[in-house]
Scaffold this motif. Structure first.
Motif, short mmCIF file in Angstrom:
data_model
loop_
_atom_site.label_atom_id
_atom_site.label_comp_id
_atom_site.label_asym_id
_atom_site.label_seq_id
_atom_site.Cartn_x
_atom_site.Cartn_y
_atom_site.Cartn_z
N LYS A 16 -4.79 -3.51 4.00
CA LYS A 16 -3.92 -3.04 5.08
C LYS A 16 -2.46 -3.31 4.76
N ASP A 17 -1.59 -2.42 5.21
CA ASP A 17 -0.14 -2.65 5.12
C ASP A 17 0.23 -3.53 6.31
N LYS A 18 0.26 -4.82 6.07
CA LYS A 18 0.33 -5.80 7.16
C LYS A 18 1.68 -5.88 7.85
N SER A 20 3.93 -3.12 8.07
CA SER A 20 4.45 -1.75 8.20
C SER A 20 5.23 -1.61 9.51
N CYS A 37 9.55 -6.71 3.75
CA CYS A 37 8.17 -6.40 4.16
C CYS A 37 7.24 -6.31 2.96
N LEU A 38 7.73 -5.72 1.87
CA LEU A 38 6.92 -5.62 0.66
C LEU A 38 6.63 -7.00 0.08
N ASP A 41 4.04 -8.74 2.22
CA ASP A 41 2.71 -8.18 2.00
C ASP A 41 2.12 -8.67 0.68
N ASN A 45 -1.14 -11.00 0.15
CA ASN A 45 -2.25 -10.53 -0.68
C ASN A 45 -2.68 -11.61 -1.68
#
Length: 220
Positions: A16-18, A20, A37-38, A41, A45
């Protein structure tokens, strides 16, 4: 079966794009920058990969709790504003729920420091939103914006333990905050928490000296 279910839930969250834009909007917030945000994420991960491996290897609850605490400490909270820190803590809380371990103390300590972490609960993460019963307000020393601290619950047994160095959201000026005693639960307003100083170690004059040091070194 339970082990497989846990792994599947962790794997689904990893895909999931947590952070976004829709996830921020669910929280009633504007998204942080794309780079931030990247990075969040990717870092989560890494945590999820470690958790999946640990569950596959039948790690104990104690080992899972330690793993989550270690990964939480890898997030430098000074790099994030209040909303980002709350989102990070909320996501770690979600992970802890999936693997069925309790890391509330670690989250409290990460959010508020070890001293307050033992006394103040994070109301936004673990309970329904509480009604604000009192608002403490002081002017920013630079832009004169009112810096609000929202009191959600008081407790007579809570002592006055620390000074807080905070940063105004409007102008980024550093300020010294003295909240006083008897605060069991609180929520930050339009400022970011930077550092906590124990009143056993810092009187007001020493706290002001530390404030000036932070102003000097962090604005260079």
């Amino acid at each position: 079966m339970e082990k497989l279910h846990t792994i599947n839930r962790l794997s689904a969250l990893r895909q999931k794009d947590k952070f976004s834009a829709p996830e921020w909007e669910k929280r009633g917030l504007s998204p942080s920058g794309a780079e931030c945000c990247l990075q969040l994420d990717m870092q989560f991960n890494d945590t999820l990969d470690a958790l999946i491996t640990a569950v596959e290897n039948n790690a104990s609850s104690r080992q899972l709790k330690s793993l989550l605490s270690q990964h939480l400490s890898a997030f430098d909270k000074s790099e994030y504003d209040t909303e980002e820190r709350e989102f990070i803590a909320d996501t770690f809380h979600k992970l802890s729920t999936i693997v069925d371990v309790d890391i509330k103390y670690a989250l409290n300590s990460w959010m508020y420091g070890i001293v307050l972490g033992t006394l103040i609960k994070i109301s936004t993460l673990f309970k329904r939103p509480r009604k604000v019963i009192e608002t403490l307000s002081q002017e920013c020393s630079n832009c004169k914006t009112a810096l609000d601290t929202f009191i959600l619950e008081r407790g007579n047994e809570i002592p006055d333990l620390c000074w807080d160095i905070i940063q105004c959201d409007s102008c980024n000026e550093f300020n010294l905050l003295n909240k006083g005693p008897h605060i069991r639960q609180l929520r930050f307003g339009n400022y970011r928490w930077v550092e906590q100083l124990s009143k056993d170690e810092f009187n007001e004059e020493q706290a002001i000296v530390r404030l000036e040091q932070i102003k000097y070194f962090r604005k260079k």
